[in-house]
Design an enzyme around this catalytic site. Sequence first.
Site, PDB file in Angstrom:
ATOM      1  N   GLY A 179      51.753 -23.879  63.001  1.00 51.40           N
ATOM      2  CA  GLY A 179      52.430 -25.172  63.024  1.00 51.40           C
ATOM      3  C   GLY A 179      53.914 -25.092  62.720  1.00 51.40           C
ATOM      4  O   GLY A 179      54.462 -24.025  62.436  1.00 51.40           O
ATOM      5  N   GLY A 184      56.429 -24.980  60.595  1.00 56.66           N
ATOM      6  CA  GLY A 184      56.597 -24.744  59.164  1.00 56.66           C
ATOM      7  C   GLY A 184      57.963 -25.112  58.648  1.00 56.66           C
ATOM      8  O   GLY A 184      58.143 -25.346  57.454  1.00 56.66           O
ATOM      9  N   ARG A 185      58.967 -25.140  59.509  1.00 53.65           N
ATOM     10  CA  ARG A 185      60.314 -25.551  59.089  1.00 53.65           C
ATOM     11  C   ARG A 185      61.044 -26.277  60.214  1.00 53.65           C
ATOM     12  O   ARG A 185      62.268 -26.326  60.246  1.00 53.65           O
ATOM     13  CB  ARG A 185      61.122 -24.344  58.638  1.00 53.65           C
ATOM     14  CG  ARG A 185      61.226 -23.271  59.690  1.00 53.65           C
ATOM     15  CD  ARG A 185      62.079 -22.143  59.211  1.00 53.65           C
ATOM     16  NE  ARG A 185      61.996 -21.027  60.140  1.00 53.65           N
ATOM     17  CZ  ARG A 185      62.716 -19.923  60.009  1.00 53.65           C
ATOM     18  NH1 ARG A 185      63.555 -19.815  59.022  1.00 53.65           N
ATOM     19  NH2 ARG A 185      62.582 -18.941  60.868  1.00 53.65           N
ATOM     20  N   ASP A 214      59.564 -22.195  52.293  1.00 54.46           N
ATOM     21  CA  ASP A 214      60.277 -23.379  51.813  1.00 54.46           C
ATOM     22  C   ASP A 214      60.706 -24.313  52.937  1.00 54.46           C
ATOM     23  O   ASP A 214      61.273 -25.379  52.684  1.00 54.46           O
ATOM     24  CB  ASP A 214      61.504 -22.971  50.980  1.00 54.46           C
ATOM     25  CG  ASP A 214      62.465 -22.059  51.738  1.00 54.46           C
ATOM     26  OD1 ASP A 214      62.407 -22.019  52.981  1.00 54.46           O
ATOM     27  OD2 ASP A 214      63.282 -21.372  51.086  1.00 54.46           O
ATOM     28  N   GLY A 215      60.470 -23.921  54.189  1.00 60.02           N
ATOM     29  CA  GLY A 215      60.816 -24.782  55.306  1.00 60.02           C
ATOM     30  C   GLY A 215      62.295 -24.836  55.633  1.00 60.02           C
ATOM     31  O   GLY A 215      62.723 -25.639  56.465  1.00 60.02           O
ATOM     32  N   ARG A 245      67.570 -28.520  67.711  1.00 59.81           N
ATOM     33  CA  ARG A 245      67.087 -27.929  68.953  1.00 59.81           C
ATOM     34  C   ARG A 245      66.657 -29.042  69.906  1.00 59.81           C
ATOM     35  O   ARG A 245      66.154 -30.084  69.485  1.00 59.81           O
ATOM     36  CB  ARG A 245      65.916 -26.989  68.687  1.00 59.81           C
ATOM     37  CG  ARG A 245      66.230 -25.961  67.618  1.00 59.81           C
ATOM     38  CD  ARG A 245      65.293 -24.790  67.657  1.00 59.81           C
ATOM     39  NE  ARG A 245      63.939 -25.084  67.242  1.00 59.81           N
ATOM     40  CZ  ARG A 245      63.012 -24.130  67.014  1.00 59.81           C
ATOM     41  NH1 ARG A 245      63.338 -22.862  67.170  1.00 59.81           N
ATOM     42  NH2 ARG A 245      61.799 -24.460  66.634  1.00 59.81           N
ATOM     43  N   ASP A 304      52.430 -18.357  69.527  1.00 61.64           N
ATOM     44  CA  ASP A 304      53.023 -19.598  69.010  1.00 61.64           C
ATOM     45  C   ASP A 304      54.502 -19.691  69.329  1.00 61.64           C
ATOM     46  O   ASP A 304      55.123 -20.736  69.088  1.00 61.64           O
ATOM     47  CB  ASP A 304      52.798 -19.707  67.490  1.00 61.64           C
ATOM     48  CG  ASP A 304      53.357 -18.515  66.730  1.00 61.64           C
ATOM     49  OD1 ASP A 304      52.871 -17.392  66.980  1.00 61.64           O
ATOM     50  OD2 ASP A 304      54.258 -18.690  65.893  1.00 61.64           O
ATOM     51  N   ASN A 305      55.080 -18.625  69.886  1.00 63.47           N
ATOM     52  CA  ASN A 305      56.479 -18.633  70.311  1.00 63.47           C
ATOM     53  C   ASN A 305      56.602 -18.685  71.830  1.00 63.47           C
ATOM     54  O   ASN A 305      57.636 -18.315  72.384  1.00 63.47           O
ATOM     55  CB  ASN A 305      57.210 -17.386  69.794  1.00 63.47           C
ATOM     56  CG  ASN A 305      57.326 -17.375  68.284  1.00 63.47           C
ATOM     57  OD1 ASN A 305      57.218 -18.412  67.635  1.00 63.47           O
ATOM     58  ND2 ASN A 305      57.526 -16.202  67.709  1.00 63.47           N
TER      59      ASN A 305
END
Length: 521
Positions: free
Chosen positions: A99, A101-102, A133-134, A191, A268-269
């Site tokens: 997911g 994450g940041r 820590d995101g 982005r 995931d990329n």
Amino acid sequence: MKFNIKDTFTKELPADPILENFRRPVHACFSYVSPKKTAYPVLVHASRVLAKELGITEEDLQSEPFLQVFSGNELVPNTTPYAMCYGGHQFGNWAGQLGDGRAINLFEMEHQNKHWALQLKGAGETPYSRNADGLAVLRSSIREYLCSEAMFHLNVPTTRALSLCETGDKVLRDILYTGHPEYENGAVVCRVAPSFIRFGNFEILMARDDNATLKKLTDYTIKHFFPHITSGSKERYIQFFQEVTDRTLEMLIHWQRVGFVHGVMNTDNMSILGLTIDYGPYGWLEGYDEGWTPNTTDNRDKRYRYGNQIHIGLWNLYRLASSLMPLIGEVAPLEAILDGYRDAYEQQYLKMMKSKIGLYAEDTGDIVLIRTLEENLHLTETDMTIFFRNLSNIDKQTPDNANFLSTVMDAFYLPEELTDSVRETWNNWFVAYVARLLREDLTNLERRKRMNKVNPKYVLRNYMAQLAIEAAEKGDYSLVEELYQLLLDPYGEQNEAEKWFAKRPDWARNKIGCSMLSCSS
């Protein structure tokens, strides 16, 4: 500053019912979450080219609301930020739920009949942050910001970057995982893409046997991003997979053309739209080496090396095919598409390489000519960008005994390694190459113009990005602007920027950030 908000993802797909922001398994397509407020945000740079495409004016870019929204401190009215849920295979192994994450999606919008999703990277914790820590740091954010726009102007399918802000916060990172973390300057990148849906969005639903949501997500994706697919249920999913396969291959061929190495081709990329996404430990080939990877984490197995990217693309597509199986119900059509990938790759790669060396007519000897060239490029360290750019200067009327190597000599890092044997090997190739050029119905000038449209003169070499990073960390953003302007026209001559058309300097050969990169950002 106004946006034509057109949120679709959150309106049409299942939401996480839990609104608290804590780490947990999420059985939904996304979770609502707001960006973390930043301490003292400063706008490092904004892409005027992309801003114009989004309907953002120059006045908007200089405004306080722009800084506050795209540093994460304020929300655009009537928007509900969210983080996506997805899984993925990392370095060949199933990693379960991953997911955003940041990354936090701010909103979706439309401008001039184009749909865009805007997302902040480094905006703080989400339910998918796991033990992290995101946040993001300035060095990796500069690299992502510049590379996103550089790839677009290289005509490589890619996500974009609108803005880069320093946050004023300090972020603890262990850059090479040595056990000695240090504080670095925090940053946030905005982005931009039509969508940030990945292979992993489908994988997690298949892994959980959630076929109902899998169907909703696939139907949503087709409806909004492949609207020309109108056939019946099973057939439309097959056609969808075919188009994702085609787009993925097209993207990877472009990577090979410009010498780009992604570094972390986990599923995931992988964008479902065939866009380059998630710029982490990427790099451009300096010395031509099919075994090179920029990722220190991948140093042993070199799974994501330059010469393996096409094959990893296929491996990842097999994972996506498995994820779509519950909707299709039979293996044969998927296998046919995956088998077709191999044939299409051979054809497209040959066509691409021929364009790089200025060959356009059919000739049965071209495959051998190109394979021999690739072998020769490994004889001594040879700069890929400089070699192919200068190759366009070869005169096809040159006699066989000419000094062909003088045309590309600037590409060799160690000219003293050009022994008599190596020179003879190269000369034999050039003689065959010039003979082949004589069978093309193009003048030298015509061929040079065509070659220079596919062989860039300027790419974002790691040492260039590192120079910009080191200056920015001292508060000097001028080099970010200089490189941004340079990379707007990577195929142009730009005589005033000739200093950037040069091999990697010796000081950068083993420097952290230039040759050694990690996923730590």
